[in-house]
Design an enzyme around this catalytic site. Structure first.
Site, mmCIF file in Angstrom:
data_model
loop_
_atom_site.group_PDB
_atom_site.id
_atom_site.type_symbol
_atom_site.label_atom_id
_atom_site.label_comp_id
_atom_site.label_asym_id
_atom_site.label_seq_id
_atom_site.Cartn_x
_atom_site.Cartn_y
_atom_site.Cartn_z
ATOM 1 N N LYS A 75 59.052 24.995 18.925
ATOM 2 C CA LYS A 75 59.143 24.105 17.774
ATOM 3 C C LYS A 75 57.967 24.348 16.804
ATOM 4 O O LYS A 75 57.148 25.243 16.999
ATOM 5 C CB LYS A 75 59.178 22.656 18.248
ATOM 6 N N HIS A 76 57.869 23.517 15.773
ATOM 7 C CA HIS A 76 56.903 23.768 14.700
ATOM 8 C C HIS A 76 55.459 23.607 15.145
ATOM 9 O O HIS A 76 54.576 24.328 14.665
ATOM 10 C CB HIS A 76 57.208 22.841 13.523
#
Length: 384
Positions: free
Chosen positions: A185-186
């Site tokens: 994820k980010h």
């Protein structure tokens, strides 16, 4: 294939600042339920523009917490999209509810508000939207639907930390918003997740649920000098550690750089793929700041001379870690057995599933690696 030449579809970005942040906690007095948890929660809340954030052990745990906060009960229905990771629907099942699937838009694969309205019944309690691949859904329309029918709007934004809808950050657009901090994820905390909301009551219910349903946590008991606590409702151990939160705090400082890099890679893909017949990126709508957790294309076998399954195999054989996101959730054996779901429920999603392919995208990906992905893609299809 030499593993060093393999390009994964996603990968974490860890630097020396991250390592130092984690090591400082390992040398401290608190490894869990300590000050870093509250600091990380405040940082997340500030970033997205929400009043409250509650950090937990995973994005899946966050979704479960959201369902608990709503007091979902057996027989209640929650409308969800079919193109998502199964946790979006699983969390409804955890509470004894029934996930009801509404089809997606063909160009974005975001859940269609019109299809959602068709599925609303007297048993419907909530709508869970998904910001698929990092593109925010049509929050204006979903907010109108939720208000019209008295439903709670929950955003599964595990793909979309940092994304914006009409200038507003995801996390400030629904009653409850859920994020994931898995390594692809980010930002990452190793494993981890968070729920953000402006509703104090919901936030307090989530805090209690992540800690076994205990009425008074350790810090409160220490403050009043008491050992006493009660379990008022059945909860879980969904706590996140200070070690993880220290990493999250450090990662959050670099989020803008990570987002910029993801968007640069997406632009490079856009430019490189526009002349390849039969390979079509998903549409990005106006007034959207796309976070690009995934870069998804559709493969038209009539134009490419190869179907998605065959293309997947060829790309993997050449060291490109493509993936598929996702099989429609209701076609998993569990859902077919428990709810009787079958093919034909969401025809747009089913047709998309046969064609979608996720290309590698992550902040450390180099321009030459993007070029290699595109080159192997071209070599793997037979353009007519």
């Amino acid at each position: 294939m030499d593993y060093k030449d393999y390009i994964p579809y996603g990968c974490q970005s860890i630097d020396e600042d991250d390592i130092a942040s984690v090591c400082s906690v390992l040398r401290s007095d608190w490894l869990t339920t300590g000050p870093k948890v509250a600091q990380f929660e405040q940082a997340i809340a500030n970033y997205v523009g929400a009043r409250y954030a509650v950090a937990v052990s995973s994005g899946t745990a966050a979704l479960h917490c959201a369902m608990y906060a709503l007091r979902l009960k057996p027989g209640d229905e929650v409308i969800v999209p079919p193109i998502t990771f199964a946790a979006t629907a699983n969390c409804v099942c955890y509470m004894g509810g029934k996930p009801v699937f509404a089809d997606v838009e063909p160009d974005t694969l975001l859940m269609s508000p019109d299809e959602v309205e068709k599925k609303i019944t007297s048993k419907t309690r909530a709508i869970i939207t998904v910001d698929y691949a990092g593109q925010p859904c049509d929050y204006d329309k979903f907010q109108v639907l939720a208000k019209k029918y008295g439903l709670t709007l929950i955003a599964d934004s595990c793909h979309a930390l940092g994304a914006k809808y009409k200038g507003k950050k995801v996390g400030s657009l629904a009653d409850l918003t859920v994020f994931s901090f898995h390594p692809v994820k980010h930002i990452t905390t190793g494993e981890g997740g968070a729920i953000v909301t402006d509703n104090e009551e919901l936030a307090e219910r989530v805090k209690k649920f992540r800690n076994h349903g205990i009425s008074f946590d350790f810090h409160h008991r220490e403050k009043i000098g008491s050992w006493f606590y009660e379990i008022e409702e059945l909860g879980y151990n969904y706590r996140i550690t200070d070690i993880q939160c220290a990493l999250g705090i450090s990662q959050l400082k670099k989020l803008s750089k990570f987002l910029e890099k993801r968007r640069e890679i997406a632009k490079q893909y856009d430019n490189s793929l526009k002349d390849i017949r039969g390979i079509s990126p998903l549409v990005v709508k106006d007034n959207i700041f796309h976070a690009y957790h995934l870069y998804v294309v559709r493969v038209d076998p009539l134009l490419t001379g190869v179907d998605r399954k065959e293309l997947f195999k060829k790309m993997r054989e050449n060291g490109i870690g493509v993936n598929v996101h996702y099989i429609p959730v209701y076609l998993h054996p569990y859902y077919r057995k428990r709810f009787g779901y079958d093919f034909g429920l969401c025809p747009v999603a089913e047709a998309a599933y046969e064609e979608i392919l996720s290309l590698p995208i992550f902040p450390e990906m180099k321009e030459i690696e993007v070029e290699r992905v595109v080159s192997i893609l071209k070599q793997s299809i037979f353009i007519k």
